[in-house]
Write an enzyme that holds these catalytic residues in place. Sequence first.
Site, mmCIF file in Angstrom:
data_model
loop_
_atom_site.group_PDB
_atom_site.id
_atom_site.type_symbol
_atom_site.label_atom_id
_atom_site.label_comp_id
_atom_site.label_asym_id
_atom_site.label_seq_id
_atom_site.Cartn_x
_atom_site.Cartn_y
_atom_site.Cartn_z
ATOM 1 N N TYR A 121 -113.153 31.254 11.355
ATOM 2 C CA TYR A 121 -111.744 31.053 11.365
ATOM 3 C C TYR A 121 -111.545 31.464 12.680
ATOM 4 O O TYR A 121 -110.178 30.947 13.654
ATOM 5 C CB TYR A 121 -111.318 31.554 9.882
ATOM 6 C CG TYR A 121 -109.553 31.340 10.219
ATOM 7 C CD1 TYR A 121 -108.706 30.194 10.158
ATOM 8 C CD2 TYR A 121 -108.599 32.280 10.525
ATOM 9 C CE1 TYR A 121 -107.630 29.786 9.793
ATOM 10 C CE2 TYR A 121 -107.012 32.613 10.271
ATOM 11 C CZ TYR A 121 -106.951 30.797 9.818
ATOM 12 O OH TYR A 121 -105.483 31.109 10.164
ATOM 13 N N ALA A 122 -111.885 32.748 12.706
ATOM 14 C CA ALA A 122 -111.348 33.771 14.297
ATOM 15 C C ALA A 122 -111.484 32.107 15.540
ATOM 16 O O ALA A 122 -110.883 32.589 16.006
ATOM 17 C CB ALA A 122 -112.614 34.382 14.735
ATOM 18 N N ALA A 123 -113.298 31.883 15.571
ATOM 19 C CA ALA A 123 -113.734 31.962 16.121
ATOM 20 C C ALA A 123 -112.789 29.682 16.793
ATOM 21 O O ALA A 123 -112.566 29.472 18.084
ATOM 22 C CB ALA A 123 -115.247 31.048 15.835
ATOM 23 N N SER A 124 -112.608 29.669 15.637
ATOM 24 C CA SER A 124 -111.063 28.359 15.981
ATOM 25 C C SER A 124 -110.309 28.807 16.521
ATOM 26 O O SER A 124 -110.081 28.161 17.562
ATOM 27 C CB SER A 124 -111.469 27.498 14.088
ATOM 28 O OG SER A 124 -110.432 28.275 13.768
ATOM 29 N N LYS A 125 -109.966 29.832 16.035
ATOM 30 C CA LYS A 125 -108.264 30.106 16.448
ATOM 31 C C LYS A 125 -108.375 30.478 17.759
ATOM 32 O O LYS A 125 -107.071 30.672 18.632
ATOM 33 C CB LYS A 125 -107.902 30.609 15.954
ATOM 34 C CG LYS A 125 -107.370 30.818 14.047
ATOM 35 C CD LYS A 125 -106.424 29.710 14.175
ATOM 36 C CE LYS A 125 -105.608 28.957 13.256
ATOM 37 N NZ LYS A 125 -104.885 27.856 13.373
ATOM 38 N N ASN B 30 -100.381 22.210 13.164
ATOM 39 C CA ASN B 30 -100.621 23.001 12.229
ATOM 40 C C ASN B 30 -101.818 23.692 11.482
ATOM 41 O O ASN B 30 -101.670 24.346 10.236
ATOM 42 C CB ASN B 30 -99.054 22.980 11.269
ATOM 43 C CG ASN B 30 -99.144 24.021 10.744
ATOM 44 O OD1 ASN B 30 -98.728 24.791 10.870
ATOM 45 N ND2 ASN B 30 -98.991 23.331 9.374
ATOM 46 N N SER C 270 -103.514 32.176 15.098
ATOM 47 C CA SER C 270 -103.477 33.455 13.756
ATOM 48 C C SER C 270 -104.170 34.943 14.616
ATOM 49 O O SER C 270 -104.530 34.843 15.488
ATOM 50 C CB SER C 270 -104.357 33.096 13.091
ATOM 51 O OG SER C 270 -105.133 34.092 12.091
ATOM 52 N N VAL D 262 -106.924 15.256 10.100
ATOM 53 C CA VAL D 262 -106.891 15.742 11.808
ATOM 54 C C VAL D 262 -108.609 15.782 11.988
ATOM 55 O O VAL D 262 -108.448 15.954 13.689
ATOM 56 C CB VAL D 262 -105.667 17.020 12.474
ATOM 57 C CG1 VAL D 262 -104.920 16.929 11.803
ATOM 58 C CG2 VAL D 262 -106.501 18.225 11.156
HETATM 59 P P1 NAD Z 1 -101.554 26.028 3.728
HETATM 60 O O1 NAD Z 1 -102.548 25.914 3.033
HETATM 61 O O2 NAD Z 1 -100.311 25.902 2.586
HETATM 62 O O3 NAD Z 1 -100.935 24.448 4.296
HETATM 63 C C1 NAD Z 1 -101.914 23.930 4.802
HETATM 64 C C2 NAD Z 1 -101.676 22.458 5.213
HETATM 65 O O4 NAD Z 1 -102.920 21.961 6.134
HETATM 66 C C3 NAD Z 1 -102.590 22.121 3.930
HETATM 67 O O5 NAD Z 1 -101.091 21.010 3.600
HETATM 68 C C4 NAD Z 1 -103.428 21.444 4.305
HETATM 69 O O6 NAD Z 1 -103.604 19.626 3.046
HETATM 70 C C5 NAD Z 1 -103.767 20.843 5.732
HETATM 71 N N1 NAD Z 1 -104.904 20.321 5.852
HETATM 72 C C6 NAD Z 1 -105.818 20.542 5.663
HETATM 73 N N2 NAD Z 1 -106.992 20.003 6.334
HETATM 74 C C7 NAD Z 1 -106.571 18.607 6.447
HETATM 75 C C8 NAD Z 1 -106.824 18.039 7.935
HETATM 76 N N3 NAD Z 1 -108.204 17.914 7.905
HETATM 77 N N4 NAD Z 1 -105.662 17.568 8.449
HETATM 78 C C9 NAD Z 1 -104.050 17.068 7.666
HETATM 79 N N5 NAD Z 1 -103.678 18.059 6.739
HETATM 80 C C10 NAD Z 1 -105.580 19.112 6.617
HETATM 81 O O7 NAD Z 1 -101.541 27.226 5.126
HETATM 82 P P2 NAD Z 1 -100.063 27.988 6.245
HETATM 83 O O8 NAD Z 1 -100.145 29.249 5.498
HETATM 84 O O9 NAD Z 1 -99.033 26.704 5.945
HETATM 85 O O10 NAD Z 1 -101.029 27.432 7.468
HETATM 86 C C11 NAD Z 1 -100.439 26.488 8.239
HETATM 87 C C12 NAD Z 1 -101.212 27.120 9.833
HETATM 88 O O11 NAD Z 1 -101.070 28.816 10.225
HETATM 89 C C13 NAD Z 1 -102.426 26.833 10.195
HETATM 90 O O12 NAD Z 1 -103.224 26.782 11.228
HETATM 91 C C14 NAD Z 1 -103.283 28.464 9.591
HETATM 92 O O13 NAD Z 1 -104.165 28.477 10.169
HETATM 93 C C15 NAD Z 1 -101.552 28.994 9.860
HETATM 94 N N6 NAD Z 1 -102.040 30.813 10.102
HETATM 95 C C16 NAD Z 1 -101.195 30.629 8.756
HETATM 96 C C17 NAD Z 1 -101.449 32.197 8.305
HETATM 97 C C18 NAD Z 1 -100.764 32.348 6.977
HETATM 98 O O14 NAD Z 1 -100.833 33.686 6.365
HETATM 99 N N7 NAD Z 1 -100.172 31.824 6.182
HETATM 100 C C19 NAD Z 1 -101.778 33.518 9.409
HETATM 101 C C20 NAD Z 1 -102.041 32.442 10.480
HETATM 102 C C21 NAD Z 1 -101.914 31.722 10.707
#
Ligand code: NAD
Length: 253
Positions: A163-167, A89, A151, A63
């Site tokens: 991360y906080a700035a991105s979200k 996502n 997040s 992405v």
């Molecule tokens: P995860 O690490 O299990 O999955 C993230 C996926 O994104 C992975 O499959 C990874 O390969 C893929 N990815 C990374 N860089 C990429 C890129 N450049 N292009 C395409 N794909 C890419 O994490 P998750 O917990 O499933 O996170 C999903 C979303 O939820 C994220 O945006 C994360 O910030 C957000 N989030 C997660 C939590 C948590 O506690 N799990 C909490 C708040 C927010």
Amino acid sequence: MRLEDGRVIVTGAASGLGRHFTLALARAGAAVAAGDVDAGGLERLRVGAEGLPGRVITKRLDVSQEASVVAFVQEASEQFGGANVLVNNAGILRDGLLAKEEGGWVKKLPSALWRQVIDVNLTGPYLMAREVVAEILKRGIRESVIVNISSISRAGNPGQSNYAASKAGLDATTRTWALELAASGVRVGGIAPGLVDTPILKNISEGSLKELVAGIPLGRVGRPEEVWLALKFIIECDYFTGRVIEVDGGSTF
Ligand code: NAD
């Protein structure tokens, strides 16, 4: 929008929430184009989706790379006749304090870690939304939804300035795109999860995780299926736009 009418693009679909969303959407009959940088994880997803009512196609996607995004959206649009749902996502963590004194040295947050997180978590959703919305407008698709996965760290969290700035930035795009695109039938919503049980938690030490869980009023981390309920709601509720739903066990800070 009915889930079975969804022609959905999910980014970061090879793991965690993205994998869960893809399988839940396919179980409900939606067609899903699933993208990720992790080819092995995409292959496991493809196998896991076999036999479900909705069709799942998997394709490598970075992405943060404009050419990769353009090619992915083009192919998904050709296969499905234009996507009408985008789930932004994909996300990464690269934690570190801004500057920290350590044994006579000051350790600084490397600019590469700052950029990686902004590129994937903020520039990625912008590129994806731009390409998907351009197709929606070109094809005259009348009803569509974009969902940005934010997040609760958006409010600021030590060690997570990138991360906080991105979200926080992502939430700003949610609101802005909702205002810009409402008249074109595009709804834009967000979900801000707290800690959810996915592989991303590997980045947090056991000690810190225990401490974090102790601060969650419901006393546990969330499950992917609980975040899915929010995504389902945003897709199905035609009166929802411009807002971010928190799914965090009450731990919002
Ligand atoms: P995860 O690490 O299990 O999955 C993230 C996926 O994104 C992975 O499959 C990874 O390969 C893929 N990815 C990374 N860089 C990429 C890129 N450049 N292009 C395409 N794909 C890419 O994490 P998750 O917990 O499933 O996170 C999903 C979303 O939820 C994220 O945006 C994360 O910030 C957000 N989030 C997660 C939590 C948590 O506690 N799990 C909490 C708040 C927010």
